[in-house]
Write an enzyme that holds these catalytic residues in place. Structure first.
Site, PDB file in Angstrom:
ATOM      1  N   SER A 154      15.052  64.321   7.673  1.00  0.00           N
ATOM      2  CA  SER A 154      14.253  63.777   6.794  1.00  0.00           C
ATOM      3  C   SER A 154      12.769  64.292   6.672  1.00  0.00           C
ATOM      4  O   SER A 154      12.845  65.696   6.512  1.00  0.00           O
ATOM      5  CB  SER A 154      13.913  62.209   7.063  1.00  0.00           C
ATOM      6  N   ASP A 319      23.414  58.913   0.634  1.00  0.00           N
ATOM      7  CA  ASP A 319      21.792  58.909   0.641  1.00  0.00           C
ATOM      8  C   ASP A 319      21.238  59.238  -0.519  1.00  0.00           C
ATOM      9  O   ASP A 319      21.273  60.083  -1.168  1.00  0.00           O
ATOM     10  CB  ASP A 319      21.380  59.947   1.795  1.00  0.00           C
ATOM     11  N   HIS A 352      20.525  57.148   3.573  1.00  0.00           N
ATOM     12  CA  HIS A 352      19.719  58.052   4.621  1.00  0.00           C
ATOM     13  C   HIS A 352      19.832  57.852   5.910  1.00  0.00           C
ATOM     14  O   HIS A 352      19.510  58.719   6.674  1.00  0.00           O
ATOM     15  CB  HIS A 352      18.094  57.905   3.956  1.00  0.00           C
TER      16      HIS A 352
END
Lengths: 375, 204
Positions: A154, A319, A352
């Site tokens: 991320s 995601d 995610h």
């Protein structure tokens, strides 16, 4: 090979940097501290160091536990340890709390030397680029000229990418997981909702809530709830909670009816109890601003021409906050520069948040990748 | 015999040897359906060619990473639209063309993304295959090792069929190599060869 184990009890360390840091915004941080942890041993050649970059709400506490708190497992403990994919018998692993953080590194809760009071909202904007420069200074202090690898998920993946651009000769391998070279409008929109939740909390006091002896708990809680929805997938939420009712029947009240409400409230409350709202604001802005192609008229391959590292790009099929399409875009841009890049699109249902889990295929790819790094 | 040929002969895979011979050091190569990456690994070792493999199977992704081969987990049936024109010197598809549904599109895409394409496929016109059909059964052989009900192959065609398609689509055959279970075939390839390999280009 013995069973994968834990790095055991760990102790954070602190590094002080007395020289000023000119930030990307133009603001100057007169001096600062970084809190970090290390696992494993730096070898004699000093070429086995791996930097793990944290995401929005992460910290330097990547692996192991603290002596006084047995439940304080590091956020990527399933990845890092003896016999684990990022094997601490081979690598010297470093986790750093980024500037502007709330886990001990200099941030909004620290004292502003100019006023003697906490920085609060006056803490300067920090960017991914600033974090990477600060991390490089820590590497200098630790005597690490070149990292074997820099990896992150991320927002952490953005830092790993920036490392390859700012210091192409200081990183041999870069692992960019569940990330993107820039956020989409939709992704920025979620961050803005989170920020507005905090900014509009009456307890926010323009970011100087410390002086009022309060914290904008309600805003931070809402921000986390919104974020949490976007970190999970529709399927994983359906499987975990579905339409399960707290009381088995419809109560026609505003308290928890559905289990998902209970879960979100719990996550929001827990987070608001320890995380700093100003740090949350800063970190979401760092996400929004990151875009290495910005200075290249949006030409991502041109922006990545400086990179020299070998890349691993990984995404997760479910995601939707950092979708596989964004990772493929990065993969193509790296390939156009003739860089070595492997891309894994992991079929994992958890959205995610998958990047924090130990999905077998995901970890098999990471293990193979780390095994191939010669030190 | 040149040093090159001695080196490439060491792979133990006749098709790898041919492909290696068709490439020059330093080329850019894309290998579609690259499996565990052994062709790209071989090309790196004997031809100093750094390429990228495309593969879908999760176990093969791990195997490629273990082999130090750059691999991209993307679905070929989705086409190569995100790749640029002439991004590669050679786009390779080794023994997989018969398993792709959109045959014409993938050939066009290979010759758009690559300056040249290298393809190999099992020859359905091979005499043992013809014999099986004459005996009333679908062929099962070293080059077509599946039963009709479990085969991943979706297109069955002969050397003559393939060359007719190339002719019709303006695809130039630069070189052809044909083999009967690893032994080169120089005459009556459509009858005697179990596998055919091509180096293809676009008509200028």
């Amino acid at each position: 090979m013995s069973e994968p184990g834990s790095v055991g009890v760990v102790t954070p360390q602190r590094a002080h940097f007395p020289e000023p840091l000119v930030l990307k915004s133009g603001a100057v941080l007169p001096s600062y501290d970084l809190v970090y942890e290390t696992y494993g041993e730096l070898n004699a050649a000093r070429d086995n160091a791996v930097l793990v970059c944290h995401a929005l709400s992460g910290s330097h506490h990547v692996a192991g536990t603290y002596a006084d708190r047995p439940k304080s497992l590091g956020w990527w403990d399933n990845l890092v340890g003896p016999g684990k994919p990022l094997d601490t018998r081979k690598f010297f692993v470093i986790g750093v709390n980024n500037l502007g953080g709330c886990y001990g590194s200099t941030g909004p809760v620290s004292e502003n030397p100019a006023t003697g009071k906490p920085w609060g909202a006056d803490f300067p904007f920090v960017t991914v680029e600033d974090w990477v420069v600060a991390q490089a200074r820590l590497a200098d202090q630790l005597g690490i000229a070149c990292f074997a690898a820099v990896i992150g998920g991320s927002l952490g993946g953005m830092q790993a990418l920036e490392w390859t651009l700012r210091y192409p000769d200081r990183v041999r391998y870069a692992g960019i997981i569940a990330a993107a070279s820039k956020l989409t409008a939709q992704n920025i929109a979620f961050n803005e909702v989170a920020r507005q939740a905090i900014l509009s909390d009456p307890d926010f006091h323009g970011g100087h809530y410390y002086e009022h002896g309060v914290v904008p708990t309600r805003g931070l809680r809402l921000a986390r709830m919104v974020g949490h929805i976007t970190y999970l997938s529709d399927d994983s939420m359906a499987e975990k909670f579905g339409r399960k009712l707290r009381h088995g029947e419809h109560m026609y009240h505003w308290d928890v009816e559905f289990e998902i409400e209970s879960y979100l409230r719990y996550q929001g409350d827990k987070f608001a109890g320890f995380f700093d709202a100003n740090t949350y604001l800063l970190a979401t802005k760092a996400l929004d601003y990151f875009d290495p192609a910005f200075d290249f008229d949006g030409d991502l391959p041109a922006a990545l021409a400086r990179a020299k590292a070998d890349f691993l790009v990984a995404s997760f099929t479910t995601d939707w906050r950092f979708s596989p399409a964004r990772s493929r875009e990065l993969m193509h841009a790296l390939m156009r520069n003739g860089l070595k890049v492997s891309y894994a699109e992991i079929d994992c249902p958890a959205g995610h948040d998958s990047f924090l889990l130990d999905d077998p295929q995901y970890h098999a790819v990471l293990r193979a990748w780390f095994d191939g790094i010669e030190v | 015999m040149s040093t090159d040929l001695i080196q490439v002969a060491e792979s133990g895979r006749y098709d790898f040897d041919v492909i290696a011979r068709w490439m020059k050091p330093g080329e850019r190569v894309l290998d579609l359906g690259c499996g565990d990456g052994s062709l790209l690994k071989h090309l790196r070792e004997v031809r100093q060619v750094e390429g990228y493999g495309v593969e879908l199977d999760p176990a093969n992704i791990v195997a490629c990473v273990r082999n130090g081969v750059s691999v991209l987990q993307i679905d070929l049936e989705g086409g190569l639209e995100d790749f640029e024109d002439a991004q590669f010197d050679h786009v390779v598809m080794s023994l997989s063309l018969q398993a792709v549904r959109h045959t014409e599109r993938i050939l066009d895409e290979m010759l758009r993304v690559g300056i040249e394409a290298v393809v190999s496929f099992p020859n359905f016109g091979y005499w043992r295959h013809r014999q099986a059909i004459l005996n009333g059964r679908m062929p099962v052989s070293e080059s077509l090792p599946y039963q009709w009900y479990d085969t991943p192959n979706v297109r069955f065609f002969t050397i003559a069929d393939f060359e007719a398609l190339c002719e019709r689509r303006g695809i130039v055959v630069h070189e052809r190599a044909a083999f009967d279970e690893g032994v080169p075939v120089t005459q009556e390839a459509n009858f005697l060869a179990s596998v055919a390999m091509y180096r293809l280009g676009r008509r200028a």
